[in-house]
Scaffold this motif. Structure first.
Motif, PDB file in Angstrom:
ATOM      1  N   UNK A 134      -9.521  15.423  -3.323  1.00 34.60           N
ATOM      2  CA  UNK A 134      -8.745  15.117  -2.115  1.00 34.60           C
ATOM      3  C   UNK A 134      -9.621  14.599  -0.981  1.00 34.60           C
ATOM      4  N   UNK A 135     -10.959  14.736  -1.124  1.00 33.05           N
ATOM      5  CA  UNK A 135     -11.867  14.296  -0.062  1.00 33.05           C
ATOM      6  C   UNK A 135     -11.764  12.805   0.232  1.00 33.05           C
ATOM      7  N   UNK A 161      -2.166   6.250 -11.976  1.00 36.83           N
ATOM      8  CA  UNK A 161      -2.426   7.536 -11.300  1.00 36.83           C
ATOM      9  C   UNK A 161      -1.107   8.160 -10.823  1.00 36.83           C
ATOM     10  N   UNK A 162      -0.206   7.317 -10.328  1.00 38.99           N
ATOM     11  CA  UNK A 162       1.105   7.828  -9.891  1.00 38.99           C
ATOM     12  C   UNK A 162       1.877   8.417 -11.067  1.00 38.99           C
ATOM     13  N   UNK A 163       1.888   7.680 -12.168  1.00 36.80           N
ATOM     14  CA  UNK A 163       2.656   8.127 -13.339  1.00 36.80           C
ATOM     15  C   UNK A 163       2.139   9.492 -13.804  1.00 36.80           C
ATOM     16  N   UNK A 191      -4.804   6.874  -0.912  1.00 34.16           N
ATOM     17  CA  UNK A 191      -3.348   6.780  -0.753  1.00 34.16           C
ATOM     18  C   UNK A 191      -2.610   7.656  -1.757  1.00 34.16           C
ATOM     19  N   UNK A 192      -3.185   7.823  -2.931  1.00 28.50           N
ATOM     20  CA  UNK A 192      -2.557   8.705  -3.917  1.00 28.50           C
ATOM     21  C   UNK A 192      -2.713  10.153  -3.510  1.00 28.50           C
ATOM     22  N   UNK A 193      -3.888  10.537  -3.004  1.00 23.44           N
ATOM     23  CA  UNK A 193      -4.097  11.923  -2.571  1.00 23.44           C
ATOM     24  C   UNK A 193      -3.058  12.289  -1.506  1.00 23.44           C
ATOM     25  N   UNK A 203       0.818  -1.215   0.000  1.00 23.29           N
ATOM     26  CA  UNK A 203       0.000   0.000   0.000  1.00 23.29           C
ATOM     27  C   UNK A 203       0.853   1.266   0.000  1.00 23.29           C
ATOM     28  N   UNK A 204       2.153   1.122   0.277  1.00 22.15           N
ATOM     29  CA  UNK A 204       3.043   2.286   0.338  1.00 22.15           C
ATOM     30  C   UNK A 204       3.827   2.493  -0.961  1.00 22.15           C
ATOM     31  N   UNK A 205       3.605   1.643  -1.963  1.00 16.55           N
ATOM     32  CA  UNK A 205       4.429   1.769  -3.179  1.00 16.55           C
ATOM     33  C   UNK A 205       4.221   3.098  -3.908  1.00 16.55           C
ATOM     34  N   UNK A 206       2.986   3.630  -3.987  1.00 16.00           N
ATOM     35  CA  UNK A 206       2.875   4.958  -4.622  1.00 16.00           C
ATOM     36  C   UNK A 206       3.684   6.014  -3.861  1.00 16.00           C
ATOM     37  N   UNK A 207       3.675   5.936  -2.540  1.00 12.27           N
ATOM     38  CA  UNK A 207       4.443   6.882  -1.728  1.00 12.27           C
ATOM     39  C   UNK A 207       5.940   6.680  -1.958  1.00 12.27           C
ATOM     40  N   UNK A 208       6.349   5.435  -2.113  1.00 10.27           N
ATOM     41  CA  UNK A 208       7.753   5.170  -2.419  1.00 10.27           C
ATOM     42  C   UNK A 208       8.133   5.841  -3.740  1.00 10.27           C
ATOM     43  N   UNK A 209       7.196   5.812  -4.700  1.00 12.26           N
ATOM     44  CA  UNK A 209       7.451   6.475  -5.990  1.00 12.26           C
ATOM     45  C   UNK A 209       7.719   7.964  -5.799  1.00 12.26           C
TER      46      UNK A 209
END
Ligand code: S3P
Length: 439
Positions: A419-420, A351-353, A398-400, A317-323
């Motif tokens: 962001x909600x 979404x991260x990209x 998690x992306x927000x 669940x933390x991989x987008x944050x790692x990005x």
């Protein structure tokens, strides 16, 4: 009901951060489990420090519709469970995959007939991975034609024992099968959970259910009854990760997050930060029923790392944050073996990209991961890797939150649209972030 798509938030770059991170919410994974297990038990259970977000509220609403009495008082909840009844209406699981997947198993094991629905995002997520193995145990479970919700669990089909080899190393699936097994007539052996989070196997004995772990296999002898129990939920490492990431990328920062669940199956992100060069100190304060303690992170020059498939479950669940952190780390960070990210609350790779590119980051997409190239020199040398921009969360909490952390080290404010959705796991996230940045 749910209003998770609304609002936008603008986050300014941070000059400094406070030393003590804001309190983090109770662990979402553990809260779902505590609520559902308590609802399956005769008698009254007290669950304290329950996760405040909409996801766990979905679990509470569903178990109440099944006959449990749920009385909430702030972060504490009293649950009186026992026998369940067929609900009169569909069970709305909102955005919560954990609610839907856990309940499929629990309902099948108890012979309850129910329809499970979810919001637009949950209605796109794969449910056959749960429905098919349930059928192997004798359940009758139907999905929509794409293998998605609505899911219909037909009542009155007793389950038998069996050996299930999971095709996806999913904690949600393993948990669903364990819950089904508590209602089966016979032994259920579950193979293939690998290193996915093991909260269910650790917590079920606390609620009176015996679980054996033989190497990689999980064994539950059905039928078994649940016993009411009190449970204090530790802080969520997946929520702590955002503050820890902030400390890693804001020059000069050093902060501690207290009372975090330290289950090793959840600490992949903390390991990754350390491997990238951040200063990390862990203090253990309790061991049972889940390890817990404090995590301190201090900013130091960061460098790229590689995440391979075996490490993915502990950092999933933390991989987008790692990005995002990788955009602040010298060199190219690579993530592979993480195709599951595409079937989470959003396609988290896509979404991260899109968002990281809007912020001026360098990211390449592959089917099962991504590569992020940070500055050629690391932090503290005056280079600012990301710029201000408007980014879309994809309706994914998690992306927000990851994009909000990206803003802290950027050259100008970042606006996060939709962001909600942070209300899914951390309703006070933006207020807490503001407090952290005030010092
Ligand atoms: C969860 C397991 C993981 C994780 C999810 C919560 C759980 O999903 O991504 O946020 O509480 O068991 P999978 O089991 O689908 O990998």
């Amino acid at each position: 009901m749910m209003n998770t798509q609304a609002r936008s938030e603008t986050v300014a770059p941070a000059r400094a951060l406070g030393r003590l991170a804001p309190n983090i919410p109770g662990d979402k994974s553990i809260s779902h489990r505590a609520v559902i297990f308590a609802a399956m038990a005769e008698g009254e259970s007290h669950v304290t420090n329950v996760a405040p977000g909409e996801d766990v509220a979905s679990s509470m609403r569903c178990v109440a519709a099944l006959g449990a009495t749920v009385v909430r008082d702030g972060l504490n909840v009293r649950i009186r469970g026992g026998a369940w009844r067929d609900p009169s209406e569909a069970l709305d699981c909102g955005n919560s995959g954990t609610t839907m997947r856990f309940l499929i198993g629990a309902l099948a094991g108890r012979g309850i007939a129910a329809t499970l629905t979810g919001d637009e995002s949950l209605s796109r997520r794969p449910m056959l991975r749960v429905a098919e193995p349930m059928r192997e145990l004798g359940a009758v479970v139907d999905t929509a034609s794409g293998g998605t919700a609505p899911v219909h669990v037909r009542g009155g089909h007793p389950l038998h024992g069996g050996h299930i080899v999971m095709k996806v190393a999913s904690a949600q699936l393993a948990s669903s099968l364990m819950l089904a097994a508590t209602g089966a007539n016979g032994r259920v052996t579950i193979s293939g959970a690998g290193t996915a989070r093991d909260h269910t196997a650790k917590m079920l004995p606390h609620f009176g259910v015996a679980v054996q772990r033989n190497g990689d296999d999980i064994v539950v002898d059905g039928p078994q009854t649940f016993r009411a129990a009190d449970f204090r939920v530790p802080g969520d490492p997946s929520a702590a990760a955002f503050w820890l990431a902030a400390a890693a990328i804001v020059p000069g920062a050093r902060l501690v997050v207290e009372n975090v669940n330290l289950n090793p199956t959840r600490l992949g992100f903390v390991d990754a930060l350390e491997r990238m060069g951040a200063g990390v100190t862990i203090t253990v304060t309790a061991e049972e029923p889940e390890p817990m303690g404090h995590i301190e992170v201090s900013a130091r020059p960061l460098h790229a790392i590689a995440i391979e498939e075996p490490e993915v479950p502990a950092i999933l669940d933390e991989l987008p944050l790692l990005g995002i952190v990788a955009a602040y780390a010298a060199g190219t960070t690579t993530v592979r073996g993480a195709r599951e990210l595409r079937v989470k609350e959003s396609d988290r790779i896509a979404v991260l990209v899109k968002g990281l590119r809007a912020l001026g980051g360098s990211i390449d997409e592959v089917d099962d991961g991504f590569d992020v190239t940070g500055p050629s020199t690391s932090l503290g040398t005056g280079s600012v890797p990301l710029r201000g921009a408007t980014v879309e969360s994809g309706g994914d909490h998690r992306l927000a939150m990851a994009f909000a952390i990206a803003a802290l080290g950027a050259s100008a404010p970042v606006t996060i649209e939709d962001s909600g959705c942070v209300a899914i796991s951390h309703p006070s996230f933006f207020a807490d972030l503001e407090a952290l940045c005030r010092g």
